[in-house]
Design an enzyme around this catalytic site. Sequence first.
Site, PDB file in Angstrom:
ATOM      1  N   GLU A   1      -1.713 -18.000   8.864  1.00 14.46           N
ATOM      2  CA  GLU A   1      -1.457 -19.403   8.522  1.00 14.46           C
ATOM      3  C   GLU A   1      -0.101 -19.831   9.087  1.00 14.46           C
ATOM      4  OE1 GLU A   1      -4.956 -20.171   7.029  1.00 14.46           O
ATOM      5  OE2 GLU A   1      -3.508 -21.697   6.415  1.00 14.46           O
TER       6      GLU A   1
ATOM      7  N   THR B   1      -7.699 -18.904  15.927  1.00 12.16           N
ATOM      8  CA  THR B   1      -6.902 -17.924  16.681  1.00 12.16           C
ATOM      9  C   THR B   1      -7.722 -17.222  17.757  1.00 12.16           C
ATOM     10  OG1 THR B   1      -5.537 -17.528  14.759  1.00 12.16           O
ATOM     11  CG2 THR B   1      -5.570 -15.800  16.409  1.00 12.16           C
TER      12      THR B   1
END
Lengths: 754, 754
Positions: A550, A272
């Site tokens: 996730e 990320t």
Amino acid sequence: MQTMTFTQQLLQYIPFFYVIWSDDLVTISEINVVQNTIEKDQTLSREEKDTLLSWLNPDKPPRDSEMKQWKHTISNSNERLIESETYPLTSFSNRVASHYHGPVDFNESLKHIEINLGIQPNHYNHLFDVEVKHASTSTYYNPKELDQILKGKHANLIDAFRETLNHSIFKWDIHRDKEDFRNIVLDQVKFLAGKGYGAMAYPEAYGGNNDMEGYAHMFENMMYVDGSLTIKFGVQFGLFGGSIQKLGTKEHHDKYLTDTGKTSLLGCFAMTETGHGSNVRGIKTTATYDKATDQIIIHTPGKNDNKEYIGNALHSKMASVFAQLIVNGKNEGVHAILVPLRDENHELLPGVTVKDNGYKLGLNGVDNGKIWFDQVAVPRKNLLNKYGEITDDGKYRSEIKNANKRFFTMLGTLVGGRICVARAGLAGAKFALTVAVKHALKRRQFNDSIKVQEDLLIDYPSHQLRLTPLVASAYVYHFALDQMMESYCDEKQPDKRVIETQVAGLKSIITWYANNSIQECREACGGKGYLLENRIADLKGDVDIFTTFEGDNTVLLLLAAKGVLSDFKAEFNSAGFTSVLKILGMQLNNTLTTINPVYSNKVDKEHLYNIKFHKHAFNYRTRRLTYTLAMRIRNYIKQGMPSYQAFLKVQTHLLTLGKAYSTELAYNTFIGKIEQLSEDKNKALLFKQGTLFALHEIRKDAEWYLEQGYIGSTKSKAIRQRVERLCTELRPHIGSLVDGFGIPEHCLTAPIAH
Amino acid sequence: MQTMTFTQQLLQYIPFFYVIWSDDLVTISEINVVQNTIEKDQTLSREEKDTLLSWLNPDKPPRDSEMKQWKHTISNSNERLIESETYPLTSFSNRVASHYHGPVDFNESLKHIEINLGIQPNHYNHLFDVEVKHASTSTYYNPKELDQILKGKHANLIDAFRETLNHSIFKWDIHRDKEDFRNIVLDQVKFLAGKGYGAMAYPEAYGGNNDMEGYAHMFENMMYVDGSLTIKFGVQFGLFGGSIQKLGTKEHHDKYLTDTGKTSLLGCFAMTETGHGSNVRGIKTTATYDKATDQIIIHTPGKNDNKEYIGNALHSKMASVFAQLIVNGKNEGVHAILVPLRDENHELLPGVTVKDNGYKLGLNGVDNGKIWFDQVAVPRKNLLNKYGEITDDGKYRSEIKNANKRFFTMLGTLVGGRICVARAGLAGAKFALTVAVKHALKRRQFNDSIKVQEDLLIDYPSHQLRLTPLVASAYVYHFALDQMMESYCDEKQPDKRVIETQVAGLKSIITWYANNSIQECREACGGKGYLLENRIADLKGDVDIFTTFEGDNTVLLLLAAKGVLSDFKAEFNSAGFTSVLKILGMQLNNTLTTINPVYSNKVDKEHLYNIKFHKHAFNYRTRRLTYTLAMRIRNYIKQGMPSYQAFLKVQTHLLTLGKAYSTELAYNTFIGKIEQLSEDKNKALLFKQGTLFALHEIRKDAEWYLEQGYIGSTKSKAIRQRVERLCTELRPHIGSLVDGFGIPEHCLTAPIAH
């Protein structure tokens, strides 16, 4: 006195009739049971039989004055219902008759009715104006047996792991300072690694058991200690270690995997970025191959392109960095590269900057940080090269030619992590439900003015309704996730795309379910639920983010829905599309023909409790939503709308489909697992959980079913009543049901649960 | 090229027709607008008019090939839509025509259509395959004007108070240690008291303004600083001070009220006990009058009878203790007595024990504690004796003879606190929504492959749908609570029972709404929402308990529902009951006669946006639920069931009624307030918030309306589509709408909101 006009035989039936007619839900088949039994009851005269049968006519229910007379007859006996008796209603009736007529024989026919109607004391104890000593929970079911079924083939591992959690290092406490908390959690992770649990999912050559399913169960049980421990454990062994195991090749395994499993190498998973969370394909970090030095240069190009929210960032020596791989000036798409972050003195290496993300709503024992790379060079061999490599002569090479497919293949290997997140969420819900139910079985509040004792919270219908369907759902999701992990680990199913779609959907609905459940439990425990010591508060903070990480739930549901549509998508803009729609339309019509008014207003218990009805209702919804969705998209595209815009225009429809699909999947998977169990009362109890889950879910979406004409008003109301009734039926067993989750006593530290 | 077959006049209409027919929701009245305008358009020839009118026939919509041709004509002009223009679609159409025909005059008729259809660029910008520069937010509405309307007559006070909050003592920071945090909050409370804000609601003689309405507004604004500050402030001045003001008499006021307002006397409100939260009447602490010493002896009899969760318990010098008052051996019911807790050195007085409640999910700046009393004697005069006193000759005396009525009169004086809790919850929602909307107006994620820039989160329909109805609801609840406090403070309404019922319901639905909104915002901000620095996390922890304290929401909803039934209740078990039911039945039937199939399937915009429809739908639901509830209870009672059991059996029905009643109340009150505003665009905007609120609420309960046949499938679907469309229509203004909440810049510290 009027009551004496009843013979002793008739008198014994009166409490039964009073119960039957006080119930809103008496069904034809229930009446049949009673009729047949009366006919066969040899203790009754013909006249008595006729009297009783006349009282059973559904078209001519007893008048209120008659009901009152029955009621008085019962009350005036001063007999008390004893719920703990084997046949409480029969015994009670016997005592009522004996009061008026002297000792009366126990009537076997009544026993037969009591068993076959399946009515339990909590259905009718409110009807009698007598003082009843509530047994807080029945012992009919053995929680240990339920736990055994839930553990399945992993029982030994789970038992040993739970015992490991009894060590003082896992003792629950409040940690307000993040540095202290992080150190404690790090020690816990190292402790578990020392016991061999870290490497559980790795091949045996690297200290593991190759047991991903066992890993998932451990993950769930770790939540009973603490959310931060669970997530940090997952980052180290599942994400960092998992990326080496699944994206790397033997060289990487040999060099890093054993150390990772032992925590002698701590690592993080740097995917990320601040500017790119859900849209991984758009990440900006670059990994440029420099042929001259045979190195890969990792670089953060812009202000918002730093790695963000990276768990374990402050403790790690190395990162698995996802970046756009550029070889000979060509962008080959996102790849993972191992990048050392710190030296042996834990000093940051040149070009690497790490900043603490600071305090969060929960999971403060996890050290999340931001990472910047300023032209950091690593050897070419650090590229995790299972799906794409840079050859010795400096060229990019991959077995998977399609860059798109390559990207999704790489991400697909991480699907196991999503199952684990769902499992951890489920564990949070189980824990909160256990605390809330145990509290409700002790806590009393308010009473009838004539009673000495206040009522237990669990004896309030609203309290049963708020907790029981959530307990049932926990059972359903438990088995669904078990099956999902089994399929994911099944080497015989090399194409993981179907599982990816399924996991995306299940992760979303289960983590949302978990958050809702924890919130419901917090409120159900009132102010006590708000104290950290009672554990629900931490769960609320920790599990919250499971809906985001996730894979954000909304994005995942869109993914799931697009998966359902994928057979269509390939046909978009081609002539074949119409024919596919036609086929699906035909199948839908076939399904639709069965929805005649009789079906849509069928309200008897046999039908509503029938698995076939549940499956049909779920399947109809998924198919109908798919069909209408495909039609809408087709129309937009035919009008010349670009497909991206067309998909945007149907976004809320996609989300609805995603949820419908996932709920159907969870239910079907659950039923599939339960059908394999050996026949006994536990199996029946689990099916009942499935029934409550299904009716509750159909009820939640009743507006849709009503709109479609799939159910009529009467059926919709009947379903609502059945949900409430099932909650009441399960009332004596709800204690056993939460004990069946098997949360170890040494983890269940909440004072209100004791 | 085909496109050249259109005249320049026709060409100008083509983008309009393309928009109209691409829209799923084109209505007859919209078509009428276009038809009339075409007829009047003097630039068109008869032939052109006929062509255009033929394209408008709803029974014969354009074929897909026609739509495609229009689309191509528009695309091939290479003209771009400029959303910021005054009449974007007219100007765009003009440019398209000019591309093919050279400079074309601006067509006033098209402008007329654009205004009257009320379509905005975000309805149709997805239709054109052209790059559009999204203006992140429109400036059509002025947030300052909205803020001014929300502040109403309290503008001066609120502005001054907001400015006060700009002091460095209120600077937001993370406080993890509860002792530090509590001291900071105590200093903040003292600071505000020093500015005179503590005494705001007290009479002028005691340093106040007698301004309870202003107090409520301050309460809301304090939430923008911190939840702990708000609650501690409320405990000191509202609960402790309020009990002296409202339950005490002049002697108490003279002695304590000025000091309380200045915080020279810190106090707490000791009502709840460990064993008794919601059931205040059942509390166990005793206050026994001892005639010999002329003292009242306060005593905690049992293990779970200690005062629990008492805010300010660790800082207080005195407590307002609720206890069973026993005079001459007779229990006179619950009364409040002032009990000193600590001496001038802050040492606990003999017989008093206080224990810290420890860490909580939120509000850790509030010092909650448990308090035990061991035979603590206080002077007789410490009894707060407005509603019941012990006379000089040692006898109990009260104006209110009925003990039940006395108890509820005492509790009723505290209803103002419930309004304030709802206000504080609302403030939490406003804050979270402001952060989430501002984030969504900046944050980009994913894009069409042909576009350079990713899309803004707010441009996703699912994101609009998750936030916009919540923003609209905030406006509705704001005005509803304003009115409620106005009524509560109105001396001309001495009977507060109606307001109690109303407040009970509103407090429940608004605090639940607040929690749902904050959760939605947390998820809408992804991982960023999880960081404490972005403020949503603390709000989540703080506002959570609002659903429990000052009355558990479930218990309050039951109270509200019983209030609705109260006219009936008096008639229970009496002959008159049936006749009351008959009257209500008749009224209901009158209402029902209007629900003919035409009405239940009326889907045009005029109807769905009509306040009359909303009011009717809400009213119908409340009345119908009341009627069926009363019928059920009556039947149970006629069958001989005790009324306590009968009420238990209909508990979930009661909760449904409580929610329905409260939603209707909120909407009607809101409409009543807005109708008083002067006519302008802001008023129209506020009505639109009401429309979105109403349709969203009806939609949430669509299953019920469908079950009742009140709405048909078509209408149910139309309502869903209208909700989505309203969200899209409000998209350009959502920035102004949250700015309109008026949260001061110095409070809005969340980095993602900037």
